[in-house]
Motif scaffolding. Structure first.
Motif, PDB file in Angstrom:
ATOM      1  N   GLY A 205       0.827  -1.198   0.000  1.00  0.00           N
ATOM      2  CA  GLY A 205       0.000   0.000   0.000  1.00  0.00           C
ATOM      3  C   GLY A 205       0.864   1.252   0.000  1.00  0.00           C
ATOM      4  N   ASP A 206       0.669   2.089   1.004  1.00  0.00           N
ATOM      5  CA  ASP A 206       1.399   3.359   1.081  1.00  0.00           C
ATOM      6  C   ASP A 206       2.909   3.148   1.128  1.00  0.00           C
ATOM      7  OD1 ASP A 206      -1.072   4.444   1.197  1.00  0.00           O
ATOM      8  OD2 ASP A 206      -1.025   4.877   3.363  1.00  0.00           O
ATOM      9  N   ALA A 207       3.336   2.092   1.822  1.00  0.00           N
ATOM     10  CA  ALA A 207       4.772   1.842   1.957  1.00  0.00           C
ATOM     11  C   ALA A 207       5.391   1.573   0.590  1.00  0.00           C
ATOM     12  CB  ALA A 207       5.012   0.657   2.895  1.00  0.00           C
ATOM     13  N   VAL A 208       4.658   0.861  -0.262  1.00  0.00           N
ATOM     14  CA  VAL A 208       5.169   0.556  -1.597  1.00  0.00           C
ATOM     15  C   VAL A 208       5.270   1.839  -2.415  1.00  0.00           C
ATOM     16  CG1 VAL A 208       4.566  -0.550  -3.783  1.00  0.00           C
ATOM     17  CG2 VAL A 208       4.438  -1.846  -1.652  1.00  0.00           C
ATOM     18  N   GLU A 209       4.257   2.670  -2.343  1.00  0.00           N
ATOM     19  CA  GLU A 209       4.289   3.934  -3.091  1.00  0.00           C
ATOM     20  C   GLU A 209       5.438   4.826  -2.613  1.00  0.00           C
ATOM     21  OE1 GLU A 209       0.432   5.831  -3.282  1.00  0.00           O
ATOM     22  OE2 GLU A 209      -0.409   3.881  -3.862  1.00  0.00           O
ATOM     23  N   ALA A 210       5.636   4.865  -1.295  1.00  0.00           N
ATOM     24  CA  ALA A 210       6.730   5.685  -0.758  1.00  0.00           C
ATOM     25  C   ALA A 210       8.078   5.163  -1.245  1.00  0.00           C
ATOM     26  CB  ALA A 210       6.674   5.698   0.774  1.00  0.00           C
ATOM     27  N   ALA A 211       8.241   3.835  -1.263  1.00  0.00           N
ATOM     28  CA  ALA A 211       9.504   3.242  -1.714  1.00  0.00           C
ATOM     29  C   ALA A 211       9.732   3.550  -3.190  1.00  0.00           C
ATOM     30  CB  ALA A 211       9.502   1.735  -1.468  1.00  0.00           C
ATOM     31  N   MET A 212       8.658   3.496  -3.969  1.00  0.00           N
ATOM     32  CA  MET A 212       8.764   3.811  -5.397  1.00  0.00           C
ATOM     33  C   MET A 212       9.201   5.259  -5.596  1.00  0.00           C
ATOM     34  SD  MET A 212       7.543   1.513  -7.718  1.00  0.00           S
ATOM     35  CE  MET A 212       6.422   2.321  -8.831  1.00  0.00           C
ATOM     36  N   ARG A 213       8.593   6.147  -4.815  1.00  0.00           N
ATOM     37  CA  ARG A 213       8.950   7.565  -4.952  1.00  0.00           C
ATOM     38  C   ARG A 213      10.408   7.786  -4.577  1.00  0.00           C
ATOM     39  NH1 ARG A 213       3.896   8.617  -3.060  1.00  0.00           N
ATOM     40  NH2 ARG A 213       4.632   8.792  -0.911  1.00  0.00           N
ATOM     41  N   ALA A 214      10.856   7.106  -3.515  1.00  0.00           N
ATOM     42  CA  ALA A 214      12.220   7.327  -3.036  1.00  0.00           C
ATOM     43  C   ALA A 214      13.253   6.620  -3.901  1.00  0.00           C
ATOM     44  CB  ALA A 214      12.340   6.855  -1.584  1.00  0.00           C
ATOM     45  N   ALA A 215      12.946   5.384  -4.323  1.00  0.00           N
ATOM     46  CA  ALA A 215      13.989   4.553  -4.942  1.00  0.00           C
ATOM     47  C   ALA A 215      13.692   4.181  -6.384  1.00  0.00           C
ATOM     48  CB  ALA A 215      14.188   3.289  -4.100  1.00  0.00           C
ATOM     49  N   GLY A 216      12.515   4.521  -6.881  1.00  0.00           N
ATOM     50  CA  GLY A 216      12.164   4.097  -8.228  1.00  0.00           C
ATOM     51  C   GLY A 216      11.847   2.621  -8.273  1.00  0.00           C
ATOM     52  N   TRP A 217      11.757   2.045  -9.466  1.00  0.00           N
ATOM     53  CA  TRP A 217      11.379   0.633  -9.555  1.00  0.00           C
ATOM     54  C   TRP A 217      12.602  -0.281  -9.563  1.00  0.00           C
ATOM     55  CZ3 TRP A 217       7.877  -2.496  -8.207  1.00  0.00           C
ATOM     56  CH2 TRP A 217       7.888  -3.796  -8.700  1.00  0.00           C
ATOM     57  N   GLY A 218      13.407  -0.243 -10.600  1.00  0.00           N
ATOM     58  CA  GLY A 218      14.498  -1.204 -10.725  1.00  0.00           C
ATOM     59  C   GLY A 218      15.625  -0.931  -9.739  1.00  0.00           C
ATOM     60  N   ALA A 219      16.239  -2.010  -9.224  1.00  0.00           N
ATOM     61  CA  ALA A 219      17.365  -1.830  -8.301  1.00  0.00           C
ATOM     62  C   ALA A 219      18.642  -1.510  -9.076  1.00  0.00           C
ATOM     63  CB  ALA A 219      17.555  -3.065  -7.435  1.00  0.00           C
ATOM     64  N   GLY A 220      18.696  -1.923 -10.331  1.00  0.00           N
ATOM     65  CA  GLY A 220      19.761  -1.454 -11.213  1.00  0.00           C
ATOM     66  C   GLY A 220      21.112  -2.118 -11.091  1.00  0.00           C
ATOM     67  N   ALA A 221      21.308  -2.955 -10.078  1.00  0.00           N
ATOM     68  CA  ALA A 221      22.607  -3.623  -9.914  1.00  0.00           C
ATOM     69  C   ALA A 221      22.439  -4.765  -8.913  1.00  0.00           C
ATOM     70  CB  ALA A 221      23.660  -2.647  -9.398  1.00  0.00           C
ATOM     71  N   SER A 222      23.439  -5.626  -8.856  1.00  0.00           N
ATOM     72  CA  SER A 222      23.413  -6.696  -7.862  1.00  0.00           C
ATOM     73  C   SER A 222      23.613  -6.057  -6.479  1.00  0.00           C
ATOM     74  CB  SER A 222      24.509  -7.718  -8.159  1.00  0.00           C
ATOM     75  OG  SER A 222      25.758  -7.137  -7.913  1.00  0.00           O
ATOM     76  N   PRO A 223      23.200  -6.774  -5.423  1.00  0.00           N
ATOM     77  CA  PRO A 223      23.278  -6.185  -4.082  1.00  0.00           C
ATOM     78  C   PRO A 223      24.688  -5.739  -3.705  1.00  0.00           C
ATOM     79  CG  PRO A 223      22.088  -8.283  -4.038  1.00  0.00           C
ATOM     80  CD  PRO A 223      22.625  -8.131  -5.416  1.00  0.00           C
ATOM     81  N   LEU A 224      25.698  -6.525  -4.088  1.00  0.00           N
ATOM     82  CA  LEU A 224      27.072  -6.196  -3.686  1.00  0.00           C
ATOM     83  C   LEU A 224      27.599  -4.971  -4.408  1.00  0.00           C
ATOM     84  CD1 LEU A 224      28.909  -9.642  -3.514  1.00  0.00           C
ATOM     85  CD2 LEU A 224      28.461  -8.072  -1.628  1.00  0.00           C
ATOM     86  N   VAL A 225      27.064  -4.682  -5.595  1.00  0.00           N
ATOM     87  CA  VAL A 225      27.592  -3.558  -6.356  1.00  0.00           C
ATOM     88  C   VAL A 225      26.932  -2.256  -5.888  1.00  0.00           C
ATOM     89  CG1 VAL A 225      27.931  -2.575  -8.646  1.00  0.00           C
ATOM     90  CG2 VAL A 225      28.282  -5.011  -8.272  1.00  0.00           C
ATOM     91  N   ALA A 226      25.639  -2.062  -6.231  1.00  0.00           N
ATOM     92  CA  ALA A 226      24.976  -0.867  -5.696  1.00  0.00           C
ATOM     93  C   ALA A 226      23.470  -1.066  -5.635  1.00  0.00           C
ATOM     94  CB  ALA A 226      25.318   0.350  -6.544  1.00  0.00           C
ATOM     95  N   GLY A 227      23.038  -2.350  -5.708  1.00  0.00           N
ATOM     96  CA  GLY A 227      21.599  -2.613  -5.803  1.00  0.00           C
ATOM     97  C   GLY A 227      20.885  -2.662  -4.465  1.00  0.00           C
ATOM     98  N   ARG A 228      21.670  -2.832  -3.374  1.00  0.00           N
ATOM     99  CA  ARG A 228      21.041  -3.007  -2.064  1.00  0.00           C
ATOM    100  C   ARG A 228      20.789  -1.635  -1.451  1.00  0.00           C
ATOM    101  NH1 ARG A 228      23.218  -3.575   3.220  1.00  0.00           N
ATOM    102  NH2 ARG A 228      22.071  -4.976   4.605  1.00  0.00           N
ATOM    103  N   GLY A 229      19.519  -1.255  -1.394  1.00  0.00           N
ATOM    104  CA  GLY A 229      19.167   0.068  -0.896  1.00  0.00           C
ATOM    105  C   GLY A 229      18.674   0.037   0.534  1.00  0.00           C
ATOM    106  N   THR A 230      18.156   1.187   0.962  1.00  0.00           N
ATOM    107  CA  THR A 230      17.679   1.346   2.333  1.00  0.00           C
ATOM    108  C   THR A 230      16.569   0.352   2.674  1.00  0.00           C
ATOM    109  OG1 THR A 230      18.185   3.673   2.066  1.00  0.00           O
ATOM    110  CG2 THR A 230      16.827   3.089   3.944  1.00  0.00           C
ATOM    111  N   GLU A 231      15.638   0.145   1.726  1.00  0.00           N
ATOM    112  CA  GLU A 231      14.523  -0.788   1.993  1.00  0.00           C
ATOM    113  C   GLU A 231      15.033  -2.216   2.163  1.00  0.00           C
ATOM    114  OE1 GLU A 231      11.328  -0.464   2.601  1.00  0.00           O
ATOM    115  OE2 GLU A 231      11.195   1.685   2.256  1.00  0.00           O
ATOM    116  N   HIS A 232      15.984  -2.611   1.309  1.00  0.00           N
ATOM    117  CA  HIS A 232      16.533  -3.979   1.406  1.00  0.00           C
ATOM    118  C   HIS A 232      17.228  -4.172   2.752  1.00  0.00           C
ATOM    119  CE1 HIS A 232      16.482  -2.845  -2.898  1.00  0.00           C
ATOM    120  NE2 HIS A 232      16.096  -4.088  -3.099  1.00  0.00           N
ATOM    121  N   ALA A 233      18.040  -3.175   3.130  1.00  0.00           N
ATOM    122  CA  ALA A 233      18.792  -3.278   4.381  1.00  0.00           C
ATOM    123  C   ALA A 233      17.832  -3.338   5.573  1.00  0.00           C
ATOM    124  CB  ALA A 233      19.751  -2.097   4.512  1.00  0.00           C
TER     125      ALA A 233
END
Ligand SMILES: *Cc1c(COP(=O)(O)O)cnc(C)c1O
Length: 390
Positions: free
Chosen positions: A60-88
């Motif tokens: 719900g709202d949490a998903v929309e907030a994450a989309m606004r903050a981080a966009g959709w694609g993670a763009g890289a593997s976790p070790l490179v630069a794909g692991r963001g605040t939500e993942h952590a």
């Protein structure tokens, strides 16, 4: 132009067709829920893993907030630069939920099993694997290059003998906690005793039990009181938690090792931040609304008893997953088609998802099913049991 080199595929498909084993893809319109629309037909849904009815609302709202903050694609593997605040944050919350030092988020439960098993065992090691383990465990075992000893489903004498016969330096026992087709539990108290006696590592895959079993919803190892002896806790966010992504929880060193060495983690793009946000929201619901799992399990117990009374063979199911063993793949497909015509989706499961001769109808119950829906299911199955609907 037809490629001659691939014509064998057409023949192989025709053979599947003759053996009544050919599957075809369906298309679901609208969301998962107690009622779904499949290929344009509205059906009561007894075929989803969305056990707590969260797939269409988690986030719900949490998903929309994450989309606004981080966009959709993670763009890289976790070790490179794909692991963001939500993942952590999700990894922290998963570790807290599981009561372990750390947790690691994979793109799927399949990837978690394949990555963990191949990182923990290799050439010269031995893996002991239940005969009914999920395909992702089997694939992890095969890919690992370790010696794989398959023990008969739930057979502790067999496991014990295989362990005694093995001289390997490193041994790993792997099992589903709740088996995905039979709906029964692994005998974890006995397995943990054997793991102790033989100094073996133990991996338990709680894919169908996370959020459903245990007072806190941690799974079969919690329900049976042995979670502290489980070295590697595997789970998924894609079933009862209604999102997507797999995870491993355990000691800090284990998680660091997997982040370094699990190839399905290292060489695959991190899941979208929004999927992690949906996972976090679902985890909160699992913690705050234990009535979802208790009501589901109460319904499941009632349905199992009613089906036994109707004369169905449900094996050792102890859960929201209830197999109706039919055996013959053609008869199973026929029963599923009859139910479909009566407005019920109950998938027929045939080889290779189950061994030859063990085709079954697989009922998955959900918190979303009300008494009237359960009544419909039981009425229609009574009809099939009586032979009046064939
Ligand atoms: C579904 C399942 C998986 C895979 O999980 P996904 O998140 O769907 O990839 C792993 N193990 C078991 C026992 C499962 O049933």
């Amino acid at each position: 132009m037809v490629e001659k080199s691939t014509l064998w595929i057409d023949e192989a498909l025709a053979q599947l067709e003759t053996r009544q084993l050919r599957r075809s893809l369906r298309e679901r319109q609208l969301a998962q829920g107690a009622v779904i629309c499949l290929d344009g037909c509205e059906l009561l849904n007894f075929g989803s893993n969305d056990y707590l009815d969260l797939a269409h609302r988690a986030g719900g709202d949490a998903v929309e907030a994450a989309m606004r903050a981080a966009g959709w694609g993670a763009g890289a593997s976790p070790l490179v630069a794909g692991r963001g605040t939500e993942h952590a944050a999700l990894e922290c919350e998963l570790a807290d939920f599981e009561g372990t030092e750390a947790a690691l988020l994979f793109s799927s439960g399949y990837a978690a099993n394949v990555g963990a098993i191949t990182a923990l065992a290799g050439r010269g090691d031995v893996i002991f694997s239940d005969a009914k383990n999920h395909a992702s465990i089997i694939d992890g075992c095969r890919l690992s290059g370790a010696d794989v000893r398959v023990y008969r489903h739930g057979d502790m004498d067999h496991l014990s003998r295989l362990l005694e016969d093995s001289q390997a330096r490193r041994r790993l026992i792997v099992t589903d906690g709740l088996f995905s087709m039979d709906g029964d539990f692994a005998p974890l108290p006995e397995i943990t005793r054997l793991a102790d006696r033989h100094e073996a590592m133990l991996l338990v895959d709680e894919a169908h039990a996370t959020g459903v079993f245990g007072v806190q919803g941690r799974g079969i190892s919690e329900a049976l009181g042995v979670e502290d002896r489980v070295d590697v806790h595997v789970g998924t966010l894609s079933k009862a938690l209604g999102s997507v992504g797999g995870f491993v929880a355990g000691r800090r060193a284990l998680i660091d090792w997997l982040a370094n060495r699990a190839r399905s983690y290292v060489f695959s793009t991190a899941p979208p931040a929004a999927a992690a946000a949906a996972g976090r929201a679902a985890l909160r619901i699992v913690r705050q609304q234990p009535e979802r799992r208790s009501q589901l399990l109460q319904t499941a117990a009632t349905v199992r008893q009613a089906l036994v009374d109707q004369g169905w063979t449900i094996g050792n199911s102890q859960s929201q997953i209830i197999p109706l063993f039919i055996g013959d793949p053609g008869a199973t497909a026929q029963a599923a088609a009859t139910l479909h015509a009566r407005g019920l989706f109950v998938p027929g499961i045939r080889p290779p998802s189950v061994p030859e001769g063990e085709s079954l109808l697989r009922i998955s119950l959900s918190y979303a099913h009300d008494d009237a829906m359960i009544g419909r299911l039981l009425d229609e199955l009574q009809g099939i049991a009586d032979g009046t609907l064939t």
